[in-house]
Design a protein around this motif. Structure first.
Motif, PDB file in Angstrom:
ATOM      1  N   ASN A 162       0.816  -1.221   0.000  1.00 17.38           N
ATOM      2  CA  ASN A 162       0.000   0.000   0.000  1.00 17.38           C
ATOM      3  C   ASN A 162       0.846   1.266   0.000  1.00 17.38           C
ATOM      4  N   THR A 163       1.320   1.709   1.140  1.00 19.86           N
ATOM      5  CA  THR A 163       2.026   2.988   1.208  1.00 19.86           C
ATOM      6  C   THR A 163       3.504   2.793   0.911  1.00 19.86           C
ATOM      7  N   MET A 164       3.968   3.390  -0.169  1.00 17.89           N
ATOM      8  CA  MET A 164       5.384   3.343  -0.518  1.00 17.89           C
ATOM      9  C   MET A 164       5.785   4.718  -1.056  1.00 17.89           C
ATOM     10  N   PRO A 165       6.846   5.352  -0.569  1.00 16.72           N
ATOM     11  CA  PRO A 165       7.699   4.846   0.510  1.00 16.72           C
ATOM     12  C   PRO A 165       7.002   4.941   1.860  1.00 16.72           C
ATOM     13  N   PRO A 166       7.444   4.156   2.843  1.00 13.08           N
ATOM     14  CA  PRO A 166       6.854   4.256   4.181  1.00 13.08           C
ATOM     15  C   PRO A 166       7.179   5.607   4.798  1.00 13.08           C
ATOM     16  N   HIS A 167       6.380   6.018   5.764  1.00 17.39           N
ATOM     17  CA  HIS A 167       6.578   7.345   6.355  1.00 17.39           C
ATOM     18  C   HIS A 167       6.012   7.388   7.774  1.00 17.39           C
ATOM     19  N   VAL A 168       6.317   8.487   8.440  1.00 21.26           N
ATOM     20  CA  VAL A 168       5.865   8.733   9.810  1.00 21.26           C
ATOM     21  C   VAL A 168       5.174  10.084   9.845  1.00 21.26           C
ATOM     22  N   HIS A 169       4.052  10.179  10.570  1.00 21.60           N
ATOM     23  CA  HIS A 169       3.358  11.456  10.771  1.00 21.60           C
ATOM     24  C   HIS A 169       3.598  11.921  12.208  1.00 21.60           C
ATOM     25  N   GLU A 170       4.598  12.755  12.421  1.00 21.16           N
ATOM     26  CA  GLU A 170       4.938  13.189  13.785  1.00 21.16           C
ATOM     27  C   GLU A 170       3.841  14.037  14.421  1.00 21.16           C
ATOM     28  N   ARG A 171       3.056  14.720  13.613  1.00 25.20           N
ATOM     29  CA  ARG A 171       2.064  15.656  14.145  1.00 25.20           C
ATOM     30  C   ARG A 171       0.634  15.136  14.044  1.00 25.20           C
ATOM     31  N   ARG A 172       0.470  13.865  13.625  1.00 24.35           N
ATOM     32  CA  ARG A 172      -0.878  13.325  13.450  1.00 24.35           C
ATOM     33  C   ARG A 172      -0.898  11.828  13.728  1.00 24.35           C
ATOM     34  N   SER A 173      -2.031  11.344  14.206  1.00 22.28           N
ATOM     35  CA  SER A 173      -2.278   9.902  14.263  1.00 22.28           C
ATOM     36  C   SER A 173      -2.991   9.493  12.979  1.00 22.28           C
ATOM     37  N   GLU A 174      -2.879   8.215  12.629  1.00 24.28           N
ATOM     38  CA  GLU A 174      -3.557   7.725  11.418  1.00 24.28           C
ATOM     39  C   GLU A 174      -4.246   6.400  11.715  1.00 24.28           C
ATOM     40  N   ILE A 175      -5.381   6.203  11.077  1.00 23.95           N
ATOM     41  CA  ILE A 175      -6.189   4.994  11.246  1.00 23.95           C
ATOM     42  C   ILE A 175      -6.368   4.351   9.871  1.00 23.95           C
ATOM     43  N   TYR A 176      -6.142   3.047   9.783  1.00 23.57           N
ATOM     44  CA  TYR A 176      -6.354   2.292   8.537  1.00 23.57           C
ATOM     45  C   TYR A 176      -7.489   1.287   8.741  1.00 23.57           C
ATOM     46  N   LEU A 177      -8.401   1.219   7.775  1.00 24.52           N
ATOM     47  CA  LEU A 177      -9.360   0.115   7.667  1.00 24.52           C
ATOM     48  C   LEU A 177      -9.057  -0.640   6.387  1.00 24.52           C
ATOM     49  N   TYR A 178      -8.730  -1.917   6.498  1.00 23.89           N
ATOM     50  CA  TYR A 178      -8.507  -2.755   5.322  1.00 23.89           C
ATOM     51  C   TYR A 178      -9.816  -3.462   4.956  1.00 23.89           C
ATOM     52  N   PHE A 179     -10.181  -3.425   3.664  1.00 22.93           N
ATOM     53  CA  PHE A 179     -11.397  -4.111   3.241  1.00 22.93           C
ATOM     54  C   PHE A 179     -11.252  -4.581   1.788  1.00 22.93           C
ATOM     55  N   ASP A 180     -12.321  -5.159   1.243  1.00 21.45           N
ATOM     56  CA  ASP A 180     -12.278  -5.806  -0.083  1.00 21.45           C
ATOM     57  C   ASP A 180     -11.278  -6.957  -0.104  1.00 21.45           C
ATOM     58  N   LEU A 181     -11.106  -7.617   1.048  1.00 21.23           N
ATOM     59  CA  LEU A 181     -10.150  -8.705   1.165  1.00 21.23           C
ATOM     60  C   LEU A 181     -10.916 -10.010   1.350  1.00 21.23           C
ATOM     61  N   PRO A 182     -10.724 -11.000   0.475  1.00 17.89           N
ATOM     62  CA  PRO A 182     -11.422 -12.281   0.643  1.00 17.89           C
ATOM     63  C   PRO A 182     -11.143 -12.914   2.001  1.00 17.89           C
ATOM     64  N   GLU A 183     -12.039 -13.787   2.412  1.00 17.60           N
ATOM     65  CA  GLU A 183     -11.997 -14.359   3.759  1.00 17.60           C
ATOM     66  C   GLU A 183     -10.685 -15.058   4.067  1.00 17.60           C
ATOM     67  N   ASP A 184     -10.105 -15.736   3.072  1.00 16.04           N
ATOM     68  CA  ASP A 184      -8.889 -16.513   3.316  1.00 16.04           C
ATOM     69  C   ASP A 184      -7.611 -15.734   3.052  1.00 16.04           C
ATOM     70  N   ASP A 185      -7.700 -14.415   2.820  1.00 18.88           N
ATOM     71  CA  ASP A 185      -6.517 -13.598   2.583  1.00 18.88           C
ATOM     72  C   ASP A 185      -6.237 -12.703   3.785  1.00 18.88           C
ATOM     73  N   ARG A 186      -5.019 -12.172   3.840  1.00 17.32           N
ATOM     74  CA  ARG A 186      -4.601 -11.348   4.965  1.00 17.32           C
ATOM     75  C   ARG A 186      -3.720 -10.193   4.475  1.00 17.32           C
ATOM     76  N   VAL A 187      -3.640  -9.162   5.323  1.00 18.94           N
ATOM     77  CA  VAL A 187      -2.688  -8.066   5.131  1.00 18.94           C
ATOM     78  C   VAL A 187      -1.705  -8.093   6.293  1.00 18.94           C
ATOM     79  N   PHE A 188      -0.416  -7.991   5.980  1.00 15.75           N
ATOM     80  CA  PHE A 188       0.620  -7.861   6.992  1.00 15.75           C
ATOM     81  C   PHE A 188       0.902  -6.372   7.153  1.00 15.75           C
ATOM     82  N   HIS A 189       0.393  -5.812   8.251  1.00 14.73           N
ATOM     83  CA  HIS A 189       0.546  -4.381   8.505  1.00 14.73           C
ATOM     84  C   HIS A 189       1.795  -4.158   9.352  1.00 14.73           C
ATOM     85  N   TYR A 190       2.705  -3.324   8.820  1.00 15.56           N
ATOM     86  CA  TYR A 190       3.967  -3.060   9.508  1.00 15.56           C
ATOM     87  C   TYR A 190       3.879  -1.750  10.285  1.00 15.56           C
ATOM     88  N   MET A 191       4.454  -1.763  11.482  1.00  9.27           N
ATOM     89  CA  MET A 191       4.409  -0.593  12.353  1.00  9.27           C
ATOM     90  C   MET A 191       5.663  -0.579  13.225  1.00  9.27           C
TER      91      MET A 191
END
Length: 278
Positions: free
Chosen positions: A191-220
């Motif tokens: 998804n997000t490339m290049p990776p980044h940091v928001h020092e002055r803000r929080s961020e929320i992600y909702l992942y969807f449109d993903l079939p039941e047997d699939d996954r997202v590896f979210h890095y933090m």
């Protein structure tokens, strides 16, 4: 009133945290229950993160239950809210008597001081985000066709995607909420490339449109100490201001990103070179 409260965290808390600790502190799940409105509270920018699934009848946004001095007052008396329909069917959101139909992937900005909000439509699934506001603006409906997407990435690097900026100053005025939707092209997984940091803000992600047997590896985590959370369809992750956020899935998917904090500048980010990550 809230299913769960998520407290603000310091990056030092990542050291030694188990996978279950990470999921408990940052993963928001079980948002979309038929016939219910589910709300969670995050101390990061005071976000309320919720879902509404009006199966079988309309649902009303609850009034405040705490603190006692605010009990019974409208939830949005001092807040603004975004609503995005991620369901398969259209639905209707009514704000103080004004009914607006939201088709699949359409969004609604609800300003501060809205007294009554109801959600209707079998097959509609509403994703809700709310933050404190200092001024009342204008009710605004947004479709993806209303904005020109930013086309980023390529199939060769597995990150070809369309970024729709829905609630930002050039598309929809808000007090502090920024929101958009990113749709990955078939064959892309990052998804997000290049990776980044928001020092002055929080961020929320909702992942969807993903079939039941699939996954997202979210890095933090901090760039030199990355961690990950494995996420399923329609799960949300909270990204604190000190954390990198990026993800890769087992196939293409979509995600809704939302930010709040000091400013409304989409480009206010500290980009991290991929070679700096460890």
């Amino acid at each position: 009133m809230f299913q769960k409260t998520y407290y603000a965290t310091h990056p030092d808390m990542m050291a030694g945290a188990s996978n279950e600790d990470l999921r408990d502190r940052y993963l928001v799940s079980d948002l979309f229950r038929p016939g219910e409105i589910i709300l969670n509270y995050s101390h990061g920018e005071r976000f309320i993160i919720g879902g509404a699934v009006p199966a079988g009848g309309p649902l009303a946004l609850p009034v405040r239950s705490e603190p006692p001095s605010d009990a019974g007052r409208p939830l949005l008396e001092r807040r603004e809210m975004s609503v995005v329909n991620i369901g398969a069917s259209a639905g209707t959101v009514t704000v103080d008597g004004q009914a607006l139909e939201l088709a699949q992937r359409e969004a609604l900005y609800i300003p501060m001081n809205a007294a009554e909000v109801t959600f209707a439509g079998d097959g509609a699934r509403y994703y809700l985000l709310s933050v404190p506001a200092h001024r009342a603006l204008t009710l605004h409906k947004l479709a993806l066709s209303d904005v020109v997407p930013m086309e980023r990435g390529s199939l060769e690097t597995a990150n070809e995607r369309s970024i729709y900026q829905l609630i930002l100053p050039h598309t929809c005025a808000s007090a502090s909420l920024c929101l958009g939707m990113t749709i990955l092209k078939p064959g892309s997984v990052w998804n997000t490339m290049p990776p980044h940091v928001h020092e002055r803000r929080s961020e929320i992600y909702l992942y969807f449109d993903l079939p039941e047997d699939d996954r997202v590896f979210h890095y933090m985590g901090e760039p030199d100490a990355l961690r990950h959370i494995v996420m399923a369809n329609e799960e949300v992750v909270i990204s604190p201001p000190w954390s990198v956020h990026m993800g890769a899935g087992t196939r293409a998917y979509s995600f809704i990103w939302a930010m709040a904090g000091e400013n409304l500048d989409y480009n206010d980010m500290n980009v991290v070179d991929i070679c700096q990550l460890s």
